[in-house]
Design a protein around this motif. Structure first.
Motif, PDB file in Angstrom:
ATOM      1  N   GLU A   1       0.584  12.885   3.834  1.00 32.20           N
ATOM      2  CA  GLU A   1      -0.765  12.913   3.371  1.00 32.20           C
ATOM      3  C   GLU A   1      -1.064  11.548   3.669  1.00 32.20           C
ATOM      4  OE1 GLU A   1      -3.363  13.048  -0.978  1.00 32.20           O
ATOM      5  OE2 GLU A   1      -1.371  13.616  -0.845  1.00 32.20           O
ATOM      6  N   TYR A   2      -0.412  10.324   3.394  1.00 38.12           N
ATOM      7  CA  TYR A   2      -0.608   8.817   3.731  1.00 38.12           C
ATOM      8  C   TYR A   2      -0.689   8.801   5.018  1.00 38.12           C
ATOM      9  CZ  TYR A   2      -0.056   3.825   3.824  1.00 38.12           C
ATOM     10  OH  TYR A   2      -0.470   2.754   4.089  1.00 38.12           O
TER      11      TYR A   2
ATOM     12  N   MET B   1       0.874  -1.138   0.024  1.00 36.18           N
ATOM     13  CA  MET B   1      -0.031   0.051   0.102  1.00 36.18           C
ATOM     14  C   MET B   1       0.829   1.467   0.078  1.00 36.18           C
ATOM     15  SD  MET B   1      -3.129  -0.876   2.426  1.00 36.18           S
ATOM     16  CE  MET B   1      -2.273  -2.136   3.699  1.00 36.18           C
ATOM     17  N   ILE B   2       1.817   1.286   0.798  1.00 37.71           N
ATOM     18  CA  ILE B   2       2.769   2.378   0.562  1.00 37.71           C
ATOM     19  C   ILE B   2       3.668   2.518  -0.519  1.00 37.71           C
ATOM     20  CG2 ILE B   2       4.895   3.410   2.023  1.00 37.71           C
ATOM     21  CD1 ILE B   2       3.828   1.953   4.545  1.00 37.71           C
TER      22      ILE B   2
ATOM     23  N   GLU C   1       2.481   1.689  -3.399  1.00 43.42           N
ATOM     24  CA  GLU C   1       1.542   2.147  -4.649  1.00 43.42           C
ATOM     25  C   GLU C   1       1.311   3.629  -4.172  1.00 43.42           C
ATOM     26  OE1 GLU C   1      -3.086   1.749  -6.272  1.00 43.42           O
ATOM     27  OE2 GLU C   1      -2.409   0.161  -4.690  1.00 43.42           O
ATOM     28  N   SER C   2       1.332   3.949  -3.051  1.00 40.36           N
ATOM     29  CA  SER C   2       1.119   5.335  -2.607  1.00 40.36           C
ATOM     30  C   SER C   2       2.310   6.484  -3.230  1.00 40.36           C
ATOM     31  CB  SER C   2       0.730   5.572  -1.167  1.00 40.36           C
ATOM     32  OG  SER C   2      -0.273   4.928  -0.870  1.00 40.36           O
ATOM     33  N   ILE C   3       3.323   5.792  -3.214  1.00 40.94           N
ATOM     34  CA  ILE C   3       4.467   6.549  -3.722  1.00 40.94           C
ATOM     35  C   ILE C   3       4.308   6.559  -5.163  1.00 40.94           C
ATOM     36  CG2 ILE C   3       7.163   6.340  -3.834  1.00 40.94           C
ATOM     37  CD1 ILE C   3       7.031   4.996  -0.942  1.00 40.94           C
TER      38      ILE C   3
ATOM     39  N   MET D   1      -4.077  10.123   6.245  1.00 45.32           N
ATOM     40  CA  MET D   1      -5.343   9.161   5.695  1.00 45.32           C
ATOM     41  C   MET D   1      -5.283   8.000   6.760  1.00 45.32           C
ATOM     42  SD  MET D   1      -5.207   8.475   1.745  1.00 45.32           S
ATOM     43  CE  MET D   1      -3.437   8.199   1.526  1.00 45.32           C
ATOM     44  N   CYS D   2      -4.121   7.517   7.152  1.00 44.04           N
ATOM     45  CA  CYS D   2      -4.089   6.349   8.254  1.00 44.04           C
ATOM     46  C   CYS D   2      -4.671   6.926   9.572  1.00 44.04           C
ATOM     47  CB  CYS D   2      -2.769   5.987   8.564  1.00 44.04           C
ATOM     48  SG  CYS D   2      -1.921   5.196   7.045  1.00 44.04           S
TER      49      CYS D   2
ATOM     50  N   ILE E   1       1.382   9.870  -3.767  1.00 45.66           N
ATOM     51  CA  ILE E   1       0.965  10.543  -2.418  1.00 45.66           C
ATOM     52  C   ILE E   1       2.176  10.835  -1.516  1.00 45.66           C
ATOM     53  CG2 ILE E   1      -0.527   9.732  -0.665  1.00 45.66           C
ATOM     54  CD1 ILE E   1      -2.209   8.165  -2.472  1.00 45.66           C
ATOM     55  N   GLU E   2       2.201  11.865  -0.791  1.00 43.92           N
ATOM     56  CA  GLU E   2       3.202  12.493  -0.031  1.00 43.92           C
ATOM     57  C   GLU E   2       3.086  11.695   1.125  1.00 43.92           C
ATOM     58  OE1 GLU E   2       6.075  14.157  -0.863  1.00 43.92           O
ATOM     59  OE2 GLU E   2       5.293  14.417  -2.892  1.00 43.92           O
ATOM     60  N   GLU E   3       4.206  11.415   1.972  1.00 42.66           N
ATOM     61  CA  GLU E   3       4.229  10.775   3.259  1.00 42.66           C
ATOM     62  C   GLU E   3       3.505  11.308   4.303  1.00 42.66           C
ATOM     63  OE1 GLU E   3       7.366   9.502   6.960  1.00 42.66           O
ATOM     64  OE2 GLU E   3       8.030  10.597   5.259  1.00 42.66           O
TER      65      GLU E   3
END
Length: 133
Positions: A112-113, A99-100, A102-104, A116-117, A108-110
């Protein structure tokens, strides 16, 4: 508890069912000692194969979320969910990695991730959360 399954999703139905039950426990919609429907009953109610329900229940049992009794049926672990040990923490980290990644890849910035968490974590915590108290 309302169980939502997406029969068109890539995620296997048994995994969706397992995750819905875990979410119900986290939100305290399902409490320790509370009974769950039998495999046959839940399969019928959700219009899915009973082997699918059985697979989800077996995984939940292995992970300590439920107990399966011959007389009492399926119940949320009356002693509460066991605290995460090293094995569970390592599994959770392993599950987070794709998931991390894919976010990168999707920009998606750290922060922002992480936010979301936090938001998702609060959704569960706001409804009580399961702290084994």
């Amino acid at each position: 508890m309302f169980i939502h399954l997406d029969l068109e999703a890539k995620e296997p139905i048994y995994t969706q069912l397992k995750n819905e039950i875990i979410a119900g426990i986290a939100k305290q919609e399902l409490v320790p000692g509370e009974g769950l429907p039998s495999v046959r009953s839940l399969a019928k109610d959700l219009s899915i194969n009973l082997h699918t329900v059985n697979k989800a229940y077996q995984q939940l049992k292995q992970e300590g979320f439920i107990l399966i009794h011959r007389q009492k049926g399926v119940v949320i672990n009356p002693d509460g969910i066991p605290e995460a040990g090293n094995e569970e923490i390592q599994r959770i980290k392993k599950d987070l990695r794709p998931m991390i990644a894919e976010s990168i890849c999707r920009g998606i910035e750290e922060e922002e991730y992480i936010e979301m968490c936090r938001m998702i974590f609060r959704e569960f915590s706001a409804k009580g959360g399961n702290r084994n108290e």
